[in-house]
Design an enzyme around this catalytic site. Structure first.
Site, PDB file in Angstrom:
ATOM      1  N   ASP A 162      13.164  -3.774  -5.779  1.00 30.13           N
ATOM      2  CA  ASP A 162      13.434  -4.756  -4.725  1.00 30.13           C
ATOM      3  C   ASP A 162      14.026  -5.999  -5.391  1.00 30.13           C
ATOM      4  OD1 ASP A 162      12.015  -3.503  -2.215  1.00 30.13           O
ATOM      5  OD2 ASP A 162      10.700  -3.185  -3.917  1.00 30.13           O
TER       6      ASP A 162
ATOM      7  N   HIS B  65       4.268   1.678  -8.063  1.00 26.00           N
ATOM      8  CA  HIS B  65       3.202   0.677  -8.051  1.00 26.00           C
ATOM      9  C   HIS B  65       2.309   0.850  -9.288  1.00 26.00           C
ATOM     10  CE1 HIS B  65       3.884   1.227  -3.551  1.00 26.00           C
ATOM     11  NE2 HIS B  65       4.060  -0.061  -3.679  1.00 26.00           N
TER      12      HIS B  65
ATOM     13  N   ARG C  49       8.357   4.462   1.632  1.00 25.86           N
ATOM     14  CA  ARG C  49       9.103   4.996   2.780  1.00 25.86           C
ATOM     15  C   ARG C  49       9.595   6.425   2.554  1.00 25.86           C
ATOM     16  NH1 ARG C  49      10.561   0.664   6.370  1.00 25.86           N
ATOM     17  NH2 ARG C  49      10.287  -1.339   5.358  1.00 25.86           N
TER      18      ARG C  49
ATOM     19  N   GLY D  55       0.804  -1.217   0.000  1.00 23.82           N
ATOM     20  CA  GLY D  55       0.000   0.000   0.000  1.00 23.82           C
ATOM     21  C   GLY D  55       0.833   1.261   0.000  1.00 23.82           C
TER      22      GLY D  55
END
Ligand code: AMP
Length: 282
Positions: A148, A35, A185, A29
């Site tokens: 990632d 995203h 983040r 989220g």
């Protein structure tokens, strides 16, 4: 029409009526343009698109980090609506982990270095929750970000080793205009911390340029790139490594494509980034 689900049986019942191929984008989220790129790729390539939003407690090393993690479910649903997502799956913790767990997915070797060396249990938490999501949603394709890189390598390996019938699609890292990789983040950074964080993409760009230019000794590359990351006020370098892009093992000499990956703490926020670097063959 985007539908919203908290429960596994409700989601499964709903998806039964949907056409395939079915794509899943697992997220925690606080959705951003990174995203969105994954969702857009899925929308182009699949008939049905499911986004999961689950801040998975088992992949956090510290309770405090889990609690601080940004949450913005209403905004996330709005993003999914705008992008034509068919279903958003946002289960409460008790839906995913209703009781004690006796089973976990462990991917060895690939998790020895980089984040795996500093976050014990993290990738077991990731691989296990992604395996659960695959079993809940049963997607034909699943989309993950190259941002990632170790996570992507772990998932690819899990799918291969366990014969999970899903195609894993890697999507290139989306960056701000100044080079900072988008991350949920980043919302935790103050303006000064955000400026400090720019050292991370700068160091990786430098490593990439040095390797392309013929610097083939990984220690030399790490020393040169690492200069951008040393002595930064309010920041601490956790690692900067040069590894092979499949098994993520440190290389003795750069002879083909390598992944240069780093983790930098900026204040209380841990940022990761990586580049794929290739020596110029000419
Ligand atoms: P997260 O919500 O951070 O767990 O990320 C969910 C998915 O989005 C993961 O597959 C991430 O690799 C991917 N992702 C996160 N940030 C980016 C980015 N800047 N570019 C591309 N993919 C990303």
């Amino acid at each position: 029409m985007t539908k919203f689900f908290h429960s596994i049986p409700d989601l499964r019942g709903h998806l039964r009526r949907h056409p395939r191929p079915l794509a899943l984008i697992p997220t925690m989220g606080a959705l951003h343009a990174g995203h969105e790129r994954l969702i857009e790729a899925a929308r182009r390539e699949a008939a049905t698109v499911v986004v999961s939003v689950f801040v998975n407690p088992t992949q956090f090393n510290q309770r405090e980090d889990f609690e601080r993690y940004p949450r913005a479910l209403d905004d996330d649903v709005a993003v999914c609506r705008r992008l034509g997502v068919d279903a958003v799956f946002a289960p409460p913790d008790a839906e995913m982990y209703p009781g004690p767990r006796f089973t976990a997915v462990e991917v060895s070797r690939i998790t020895d270095h980089l984040c795996g060396a500093f976050r014990p249990g993290h990738f077991s938490g990731v691989a296990t929750v992604v395996a659960k999501l695959f079993n809940i949603v049963r997607p034909d394709r699943a989309y993950f970000g190259e941002k990632d890189a170790q996570q992507l390598a772990v998932i690819r390996r899990m799918v291969r080793d366990l014969d999970v019938p899903v195609q894993i699609v890697g999507v290139p890292t989306v960056r701000e205009a100044d080079g900072l990789a988008l991350s949920s983040r980043n919302r935790l950074l103050s303006p000064a911390e955000r400026r400090t964080a720019l050292a991370l993409p700068r160091a990786l760009r430098e490593a990439e340029a040095l390797i392309r230019g013929g610097m083939l000794d990984p220690d030399e590359v790490k020393r040169a790139a690492g200069r951008h990351l040393e002595g930064l006020a309010g920041a601490r370098l956790e690692y900067l490594e040069v590894v092979d892009p499949v098994e993520l093992q440190p290389v003795g000499r750069i002879e083909g494509p390598v992944l240069v990956a780093a983790a930098l703490w900026v204040g209380g926020t841990r940022l990761i980034d990586n580049v794929l670097a290739l020596p110029d063959p000419s």
